[in-house]
Write an enzyme that holds these catalytic residues in place. Sequence first.
Site, PDB file in Angstrom:
ATOM      1  N   ARG A  18       0.818  -1.217   0.000  1.00 59.51           N
ATOM      2  CA  ARG A  18       0.000   0.000   0.000  1.00 59.51           C
ATOM      3  C   ARG A  18       0.851   1.266   0.000  1.00 59.51           C
ATOM      4  O   ARG A  18       0.403   2.320  -0.454  1.00 59.51           O
ATOM      5  CB  ARG A  18      -1.003  -0.037   1.156  1.00 59.51           C
ATOM      6  CG  ARG A  18      -2.105  -1.079   0.935  1.00 59.51           C
ATOM      7  CD  ARG A  18      -3.051  -1.175   2.113  1.00 59.51           C
ATOM      8  NE  ARG A  18      -2.396  -1.668   3.298  1.00 59.51           N
ATOM      9  CZ  ARG A  18      -2.222  -2.962   3.589  1.00 59.51           C
ATOM     10  NH1 ARG A  18      -2.683  -3.881   2.767  1.00 59.51           N
ATOM     11  NH2 ARG A  18      -1.607  -3.324   4.690  1.00 59.51           N
ATOM     12  N   GLU A  47       4.355 -10.202  15.524  1.00 62.39           N
ATOM     13  CA  GLU A  47       3.764 -10.790  16.720  1.00 62.39           C
ATOM     14  C   GLU A  47       4.063 -12.301  16.755  1.00 62.39           C
ATOM     15  O   GLU A  47       4.436 -12.858  17.782  1.00 62.39           O
ATOM     16  CB  GLU A  47       2.255 -10.537  16.714  1.00 62.39           C
ATOM     17  CG  GLU A  47       1.648 -10.741  18.081  1.00 62.39           C
ATOM     18  CD  GLU A  47       0.174 -10.397  18.092  1.00 62.39           C
ATOM     19  OE1 GLU A  47      -0.336  -9.923  17.072  1.00 62.39           O
ATOM     20  OE2 GLU A  47      -0.455 -10.636  19.137  1.00 62.39           O
TER      21      GLU A  47
HETATM   22  P1  AMP Z   1       3.913  -2.750  11.534  1.00 63.65           P
HETATM   23  O1  AMP Z   1       5.198  -3.324  11.027  1.00 63.65           O
HETATM   24  O2  AMP Z   1       3.338  -3.519  12.698  1.00 63.65           O
HETATM   25  O3  AMP Z   1       4.013  -1.265  11.830  1.00 63.65           O
HETATM   26  O4  AMP Z   1       2.836  -2.961  10.409  1.00 63.65           O
HETATM   27  C1  AMP Z   1       2.808  -2.093   9.412  1.00 63.65           C
HETATM   28  C2  AMP Z   1       2.410  -2.735   8.128  1.00 63.65           C
HETATM   29  O5  AMP Z   1       1.297  -3.624   8.265  1.00 63.65           O
HETATM   30  C3  AMP Z   1       1.980  -1.648   7.214  1.00 63.65           C
HETATM   31  O6  AMP Z   1       2.528  -1.920   5.951  1.00 63.65           O
HETATM   32  C4  AMP Z   1       0.471  -1.695   7.234  1.00 63.65           C
HETATM   33  O7  AMP Z   1      -0.001  -1.576   5.930  1.00 63.65           O
HETATM   34  C5  AMP Z   1       0.106  -3.040   7.808  1.00 63.65           C
HETATM   35  N1  AMP Z   1      -0.825  -2.996   8.956  1.00 63.65           N
HETATM   36  C6  AMP Z   1      -0.560  -3.384  10.212  1.00 63.65           C
HETATM   37  N2  AMP Z   1      -1.626  -3.285  11.009  1.00 63.65           N
HETATM   38  C7  AMP Z   1      -2.611  -2.798  10.242  1.00 63.65           C
HETATM   39  C8  AMP Z   1      -3.981  -2.449  10.466  1.00 63.65           C
HETATM   40  N3  AMP Z   1      -4.563  -2.577  11.670  1.00 63.65           N
HETATM   41  N4  AMP Z   1      -4.704  -1.970   9.439  1.00 63.65           N
HETATM   42  C9  AMP Z   1      -4.123  -1.826   8.222  1.00 63.65           C
HETATM   43  N5  AMP Z   1      -2.864  -2.133   7.930  1.00 63.65           N
HETATM   44  C10 AMP Z   1      -2.098  -2.618   8.927  1.00 63.65           C
END
Ligand code: AMP
Length: 189
Positions: free
Chosen positions: A77, A114
């Site tokens: 995205r 996680e």
């Molecule tokens: P993180 O590494 O945990 O910060 O996850 C970020 C990546 O996962 C990004 O590329 C987001 O597009 C996706 N992502 C994680 N959690 C969500 C969520 N609740 N809603 C949408 N996209 C998420």
Amino acid sequence: MTDDMPRAQEPPDVRDPALAGDVAASLRDVPDFPEAGVLFKDFTPLLLDVPLRDRVVRDVVDRHAGAVEAVLGIEARGFILGAAIAQELGVGFIPVRKQGKLPAATHAVSYSLEYGTATVEIHTDAVRPGQRVLVVDDVLATGGTAAAAVELVRRCGGEVVAVEVVLELGFLAGRTRLDGTKVHALLTT
Ligand code: AMP
């Protein structure tokens, strides 16, 4: 000009005060996606709304015009808004992709999720040494993905100007994994 006058090169961070509310209204909550217990923030309705999408791109562009030399988007995205922002800024676009997708020589960074780990990659020649790069994604959750993208830029010898996201899930404290890097979210929940 006196010292207490605002300087032209330091624009206020928010030029479109209605933007956060309008973005919030456009995001679609999808419960239990991609797995039980996750509330997925779907920004595809924002992509369909041309005036709102333009305002989002403009907001980021106004904050970084003249200060960045390339925009990095995180698969998948981050590619969408990142490419639009790069186009408006008139700079190159750098894709960071999941392991095994980029065809030429890569740097790779693994980070913990996680459950388990993930690996993202960048072409070794995507960033010039010293180049100023803006990192773009849709959502900052735990911050692992964005922190890995920042590390990839550094491996290439580049400098991250900021991480820009549409939405920051504040309760996950993703910023703490990006210590020392400027992080800006259009909206924080
Ligand atoms: P993180 O590494 O945990 O910060 O996850 C970020 C990546 O996962 C990004 O590329 C987001 O597009 C996706 N992502 C994680 N959690 C969500 C969520 N609740 N809603 C949408 N996209 C998420």
